[in-house]
Design a protein around this motif. Structure first.
Motif, PDB file in Angstrom:
ATOM      1  N   LEU A   1       0.765  -1.188   0.017  1.00  0.00           N
ATOM      2  CA  LEU A   1       0.053   0.163   0.244  1.00  0.00           C
ATOM      3  C   LEU A   1       0.954   1.212  -0.109  1.00  0.00           C
ATOM      4  CD1 LEU A   1      -2.499  -1.122   2.836  1.00  0.00           C
ATOM      5  CD2 LEU A   1      -2.811  -1.241   0.043  1.00  0.00           C
ATOM      6  N   VAL A   2       0.798   2.241  -1.100  1.00  0.00           N
ATOM      7  CA  VAL A   2       1.512   3.226  -1.155  1.00  0.00           C
ATOM      8  C   VAL A   2       0.751   4.377  -1.091  1.00  0.00           C
ATOM      9  CG1 VAL A   2       3.317   1.909  -2.441  1.00  0.00           C
ATOM     10  CG2 VAL A   2       1.459   2.862  -3.465  1.00  0.00           C
ATOM     11  N   SER A   3      -0.540   4.472  -1.488  1.00  0.00           N
ATOM     12  CA  SER A   3      -1.301   5.846  -1.679  1.00  0.00           C
ATOM     13  C   SER A   3      -2.455   5.712  -0.574  1.00  0.00           C
ATOM     14  CB  SER A   3      -1.670   6.026  -3.001  1.00  0.00           C
ATOM     15  OG  SER A   3      -0.692   6.389  -3.654  1.00  0.00           O
ATOM     16  N   ASP A   4      -2.960   6.849  -0.241  1.00  0.00           N
ATOM     17  CA  ASP A   4      -4.091   7.126   0.673  1.00  0.00           C
ATOM     18  C   ASP A   4      -5.178   7.772   0.147  1.00  0.00           C
ATOM     19  OD1 ASP A   4      -4.147   5.593   3.455  1.00  0.00           O
ATOM     20  OD2 ASP A   4      -2.347   6.819   3.708  1.00  0.00           O
ATOM     21  N   LEU A   5      -6.409   7.150   0.063  1.00  0.00           N
ATOM     22  CA  LEU A   5      -7.582   7.612  -0.715  1.00  0.00           C
ATOM     23  C   LEU A   5      -8.523   7.867   0.707  1.00  0.00           C
ATOM     24  CD1 LEU A   5      -9.858   8.740  -2.521  1.00  0.00           C
ATOM     25  CD2 LEU A   5     -10.246   6.518  -2.947  1.00  0.00           C
TER      26      LEU A   5
ATOM     27  N   GLU B   1     -12.259  14.525  15.412  1.00  0.00           N
ATOM     28  CA  GLU B   1     -12.778  14.893  16.412  1.00  0.00           C
ATOM     29  C   GLU B   1     -12.024  14.112  17.831  1.00  0.00           C
ATOM     30  OE1 GLU B   1     -16.844  16.883  17.732  1.00  0.00           O
ATOM     31  OE2 GLU B   1     -16.879  14.606  17.573  1.00  0.00           O
ATOM     32  N   GLY B   2     -12.237  12.819  17.678  1.00  0.00           N
ATOM     33  CA  GLY B   2     -11.725  12.039  18.662  1.00  0.00           C
ATOM     34  C   GLY B   2     -10.545  11.671  18.613  1.00  0.00           C
ATOM     35  N   ARG B   3      -9.489  11.478  17.743  1.00  0.00           N
ATOM     36  CA  ARG B   3      -8.275  10.897  17.765  1.00  0.00           C
ATOM     37  C   ARG B   3      -7.376  11.470  16.591  1.00  0.00           C
ATOM     38  NH1 ARG B   3      -8.930   5.567  14.314  1.00  0.00           N
ATOM     39  NH2 ARG B   3      -7.332   5.857  13.568  1.00  0.00           N
ATOM     40  N   GLY B   4      -6.323  11.049  16.459  1.00  0.00           N
ATOM     41  CA  GLY B   4      -5.383  11.724  15.688  1.00  0.00           C
ATOM     42  C   GLY B   4      -5.635  11.991  14.389  1.00  0.00           C
ATOM     43  N   PRO B   5      -5.019  13.062  13.826  1.00  0.00           N
ATOM     44  CA  PRO B   5      -5.497  13.075  12.206  1.00  0.00           C
ATOM     45  C   PRO B   5      -4.833  11.917  11.201  1.00  0.00           C
ATOM     46  CG  PRO B   5      -3.327  14.309  12.690  1.00  0.00           C
ATOM     47  CD  PRO B   5      -3.892  13.717  14.036  1.00  0.00           C
ATOM     48  N   ILE B   6      -5.247  11.746  10.070  1.00  0.00           N
ATOM     49  CA  ILE B   6      -5.015  10.728   9.049  1.00  0.00           C
ATOM     50  C   ILE B   6      -4.449  11.431   7.858  1.00  0.00           C
ATOM     51  CG2 ILE B   6      -6.621   9.118  10.088  1.00  0.00           C
ATOM     52  CD1 ILE B   6      -8.683   9.654   8.009  1.00  0.00           C
ATOM     53  N   ARG B   7      -3.594  11.057   7.155  1.00  0.00           N
ATOM     54  CA  ARG B   7      -3.035  11.564   5.999  1.00  0.00           C
ATOM     55  C   ARG B   7      -3.796  11.000   4.845  1.00  0.00           C
ATOM     56  NH1 ARG B   7      -0.134   8.176   2.733  1.00  0.00           N
ATOM     57  NH2 ARG B   7       1.528   9.905   1.998  1.00  0.00           N
ATOM     58  N   PHE B   8      -3.741  11.793   3.711  1.00  0.00           N
ATOM     59  CA  PHE B   8      -4.267  11.616   2.529  1.00  0.00           C
ATOM     60  C   PHE B   8      -3.298  11.769   1.531  1.00  0.00           C
ATOM     61  CE2 PHE B   8      -5.886  15.738   3.346  1.00  0.00           C
ATOM     62  CZ  PHE B   8      -5.954  16.246   2.163  1.00  0.00           C
ATOM     63  N   ASP B   9      -3.612  11.029   0.317  1.00  0.00           N
ATOM     64  CA  ASP B   9      -3.125  11.748  -1.102  1.00  0.00           C
ATOM     65  C   ASP B   9      -4.130  12.189  -1.730  1.00  0.00           C
ATOM     66  OD1 ASP B   9      -0.242  10.634  -1.044  1.00  0.00           O
ATOM     67  OD2 ASP B   9      -1.148   8.931  -0.594  1.00  0.00           O
ATOM     68  N   VAL B  10      -5.120  11.910  -1.890  1.00  0.00           N
ATOM     69  CA  VAL B  10      -6.548  12.461  -2.422  1.00  0.00           C
ATOM     70  C   VAL B  10      -7.541  12.018  -1.394  1.00  0.00           C
ATOM     71  CG1 VAL B  10      -8.088  11.961  -4.377  1.00  0.00           C
ATOM     72  CG2 VAL B  10      -5.716  11.725  -4.852  1.00  0.00           C
TER      73      VAL B  10
ATOM     74  N   ALA C   1      -7.179  10.866 -10.220  1.00  0.00           N
ATOM     75  CA  ALA C   1      -6.383  11.744  -9.471  1.00  0.00           C
ATOM     76  C   ALA C   1      -5.254  10.894  -8.869  1.00  0.00           C
ATOM     77  CB  ALA C   1      -7.258  12.418  -8.182  1.00  0.00           C
ATOM     78  N   LEU C   2      -5.489   9.590  -8.621  1.00  0.00           N
ATOM     79  CA  LEU C   2      -4.317   8.934  -7.785  1.00  0.00           C
ATOM     80  C   LEU C   2      -3.292   8.526  -8.898  1.00  0.00           C
ATOM     81  CD1 LEU C   2      -6.903   6.723  -5.494  1.00  0.00           C
ATOM     82  CD2 LEU C   2      -4.826   8.044  -4.638  1.00  0.00           C
ATOM     83  N   ALA C   3      -3.850   8.232 -10.219  1.00  0.00           N
ATOM     84  CA  ALA C   3      -2.953   7.334 -11.057  1.00  0.00           C
ATOM     85  C   ALA C   3      -2.453   8.141 -12.256  1.00  0.00           C
ATOM     86  CB  ALA C   3      -3.616   6.271 -11.828  1.00  0.00           C
ATOM     87  N   GLY C   4      -2.890   9.529 -12.203  1.00  0.00           N
ATOM     88  CA  GLY C   4      -2.438  10.607 -13.261  1.00  0.00           C
ATOM     89  C   GLY C   4      -3.409  10.352 -14.528  1.00  0.00           C
ATOM     90  N   GLY C   5      -4.474  10.208 -14.458  1.00  0.00           N
ATOM     91  CA  GLY C   5      -5.291   9.885 -15.523  1.00  0.00           C
ATOM     92  C   GLY C   5      -6.188  10.976 -15.856  1.00  0.00           C
TER      93      GLY C   5
END
Length: 728
Positions: free
Chosen positions: A7-11, A98-107, A314-318
């Motif tokens: 797993l390399v990208s976050d949606l 609101e209730g926990r740490g933030p989560i990262r995203f690429d898209v 958006a994830l794959a550059g299409g």
């Protein structure tokens, strides 16, 4: 398929609205390798707007209009986080929760709906109900109806189409239930149904008049009280249920994202991208700048295929697709009873046949989230052993404590270890933890690990830490030091660092709360997420499994059923009149709740104690009886059971470990057949404590445990030997 690639990208899909629900379903049908999908929503279920008036009117049960996001996430291979988004840090690419740490995203994509509350109206927050979000409204309406008032009074603020629909639905439901209701529809505008064609307006006004619904226009509510709505002219309209349908309001946190908005809604272009091309939006929270439309679920549904394609692009550059909403759509307005009014481009029709048509449309939509298509797994080669084909056809191996080796095989393996040979090792195999003499102190040592049953590493870490600490607490010891053993799945470098940080942060919080220290551990990369902890503790008095006495009461601190719920969630179970996702959420909360406070209460008085984990309540109780040379009688009806567990057991669901657990106890247990007895062999993860305590103290201990929030109960009595368990 996802397991074959790192797993390399976050949606991240923020919100469980209609568009996102459809995107998740499409993703499950055709996932993109290397992408971790996360769905963020405060609740495990999301309502379908089209069936809400029918539910308010009493035509549909609550579960008929709820999309089970837990089942959907499992089908999509997504991580579901039950929390509320409160912001987006665009620079760091983080969704703030609101209730926990933030989560990262690429898209990311936002589909969080709108609100219809009136926060500026004094008293509304305390005494009013907003029609949106729909889930809270549906729940509070059912609670109101259950009061069965003879003269119920309902005030609906907002006389648009939605307000008229819900006023008619409310009147129908209350009349149907034998009440004599008074329903009042009010609006500050000079007329009802602004913007609605005159013919349609006349028809709906006639329906309101026939239903004896009072209509007040050109009035201004200035306060909501417990039993009334106060108008600017001083008039008080009696109200036992005050509902606002007074207009679409964007969620306040969206303005703080720095994204371009229109009237509080995220501005999007034809590609459904916001002013930040990595962030999309759909549904009622989005404003279609290129083609403005009213807020209606039909546009969210139609946008979903375009959104799904563009997220992948958006994830794959299409190349992006454009969303062009239709100019008008068929509006089907429920009339309270099983009739509907249709309106499109000035053409109108109405009657029972239209309601049946609407019902078919709505049920067809919801059917997409009921029975998911079976997606093919890897094909077996043509030449394999017959035993492999049989194994491949079996139900998949459960996770958590359901993945343990069966008690029979484990007993055989431990039989050759024998008694401890060192004087400072005070206990051998068979108890919850090893007991060591260290100087003048007594130390306990235990280790445990869990195969992950959720891709949410933070939630899994908390549960695994609570589970491992349980063995120390069960022996009356205070946790001292903890070492972590972490197997991470294959991840990109940034995701690997993030997941490891989440695990250590969540586990560390549990450990510190227990008064111990997380001092280190070991990490490696493997096929799937697996978390384990080695724990030491100090004890003034060790409470072992042996020591139960005839006449003792058996106290259980937590409800059972986690194994069957986790197995059913993994298998996408669907049981009539039950929301699996809500049962799963309750089970997750129960597993994450430490038993330390309960242990501190029970340990000083318990003659014997253990925690109920992988071998199930019957298995761990028989271990206690065997170590004590006693028998026991169990009162089956008072054993606390998690919501949904009994229904799932009745439907034939069980953990992959349950059969081995039954085989280990059946020959020593006298019990009737049935789903409640089946749950006695259900493997528990993060289970409760089982203690043998003096009978005269049991009632006070249970009362104290319940004050702590535990569903504790006296579930049986200890009797004299030989070892046996009678269940009645």
């Amino acid at each position: 398929m996802q397991a074959d690639w790192p797993l390399v990208s976050d949606l991240v899909l923020v919100g469980g609205g209609h568009a996102h629900a459809l995107v998740a379903r499409m993703w499950g049908m055709d996932p993109m390798p290397g992408v971790r999908v996360t769905i963020v929503n405060p609740d495990p279920v999301a309502p379908y707007t089209g069936m809400l008036p029918g539910h308010i009117a009493g035509h549909y049960p609550r579960e008929a209009l709820m999309i089970d996001l837990v089942r959907l996430a499992r089908f999509a291979g997504a991580r579901l986080i039950l929390d509320r988004a409160v912001g987006i840090d665009r620079e760091k690419r983080l969704v703030v929760l609101e209730g926990r740490g933030p989560i990262r995203f690429d898209v990311a994509s936002v589909d969080v709906g709108i609100g219809s509350g009136l926060p500026e109206l004094p008293g509304f927050a305390a005494h009013g109900v907003a029609a949106k979000p729909l889930g809270d409204y549906a729940q509070r309406w059912e609670a109101f109806v259950a009061r069965r008032l003879v003269w119920p009074r309902v005030v609906v603020i907002g006389a648009g189409v939605g307000g008229v629909e819900l006023a008619l639905a409310s009147m129908h439901r209350l009349h149907r239930d034998g009440a004599r209701p008074q329903v009042t529809l009010i609006d500050r505008a000079p007329g009802v149904l602004p913007g609605v064609p005159s013919g349609t307006r006349a028809r709906l006004m006639a329906e309101l008049e026939a239903a004896e619904i009072a209509v007040l226009t050109g009035v201004e509510p200035v306060a909501v009280e417990r039993d009334a709505v106060v108008l600017a002219d001083g008039q008080r309209i009696g109200s036992d249920f005050t509902l606002s349908v007074a207009g679409a309001r964007g969620q306040g946190w969206l303005a703080g994202t720095g994204l371009e908005t229109v009237d509080g809604h995220l501005l999007v272009g034809p590609s459904l991208q916001t002013s930040d091309p990595a962030i999309f939006a759909a549904g009622d929270c989005a404003h279609l700048g290129h083609a403005p439309r009213p807020k209606a679920g039909v546009y969210a549904v139609r946008a979903a295929p375009v959104l799904a394609a563009n997220l992948k692009a958006a994830l794959a550059g299409g190349r992006m697709r454009a969303f062009h909403p239709q100019r008008d759509y068929l509006k089907l307005v429920s009339l309270g009873d099983r009739r509907a009014l249709a309106d499109r481009s000035g053409l109108r029709a109405g009657g029972g046949w239209l309601w049946r048509w609407k019902d078919r449309i709505d049920r067809r939509f919801m059917a997409m989230f009921e029975d998911y298509p079976a997606m093919p797994g890897p094909a077996l080669p043509s030449a394999v052993p017959a035993a492999l084909r049989r194994a491949a056809a079996e139900r998949p191996l459960c996770a958590g404590c359901g993945a343990k080796v069966g008690p029979g095989a484990l007993s055989s393996a431990l039989a050759g270890i024998g008694a401890p040979g060192r004087a400072d090792v005070l206990s051998g195999p068979g108890d919850d933890a090893a007991v060591l003499a260290v100087g003048g102190a007594v130390q306990v040592v235990t280790t445990d690990h869990l195969r992950a049953f959720t891709p949410d590493a933070r939630a899994m870490a908390r549960i695994a830490a609570v589970h491992a600490l349980g063995d120390v607490w069960a022996m009356g010891a205070e946790p001292q030091a903890v070492l972590a053993q972490v197997i991470l799945p294959r991840l990109g470098e940034a995701m690997q660092a993030e997941m490891l940080a989440e695990i250590m942060e969540a586990a560390g919080a549990v450990v510190r709360e227990a008064g111990a220290e997380l001092v280190g551990g070991h990490t490696t990369v493997g096929a799937e997420l697996t978390l384990g902890f080695t724990v030491t503790g100090l004890a003034r008095r060790v409470v072992a499994k042996g020591g139960a006495r005839p006449g003792d009461a058996l106290v259980l601190t937590k409800a059972i059923g986690t194994g069957v719920i986790l197995a059913a969630e993994m298998g996408l179970a669907r049981v009539p009149e039950m929301m699996l996702g809500e049962a799963w959420a309750v089970a997750m909360a129960a597993m994450a709740r430490p038993v330390g406070p309960a242990a501190a209460l029970l340990a000083p008085e318990a003659h014997a104690m253990t925690d109920v984990t992988g071998f199930g309540l019957a298995g761990h109780l028989l271990e206690m009886l065997e170590a004590s040379g006693c028998s026991a009688e169990l009162d089956l009806e008072v054993v606390p059971v998690l919501p949904g567990a009994l229904e799932l057991a009745e439907a034939g669901w069980e953990s992959s470990l349950a059969a081995a657990n039954r085989a280990a106890v059946d020959w020593r247990m006298e019990a009737p057949a049935g789903p409640r007895v089946a749950l006695l062999a259900d493997p528990q993860t993060g289970g409760g404590l089982l203690a043998a305590v003096p009978a005269e103290r049991a009632g006070a201990l249970v009362d104290a445990l319940r004050e702590m929030g535990e569903p504790a109960a006296v579930i049986g009595r200890v009797g004299p030997g030989p070892v046996a368990l009678r269940v009645g």
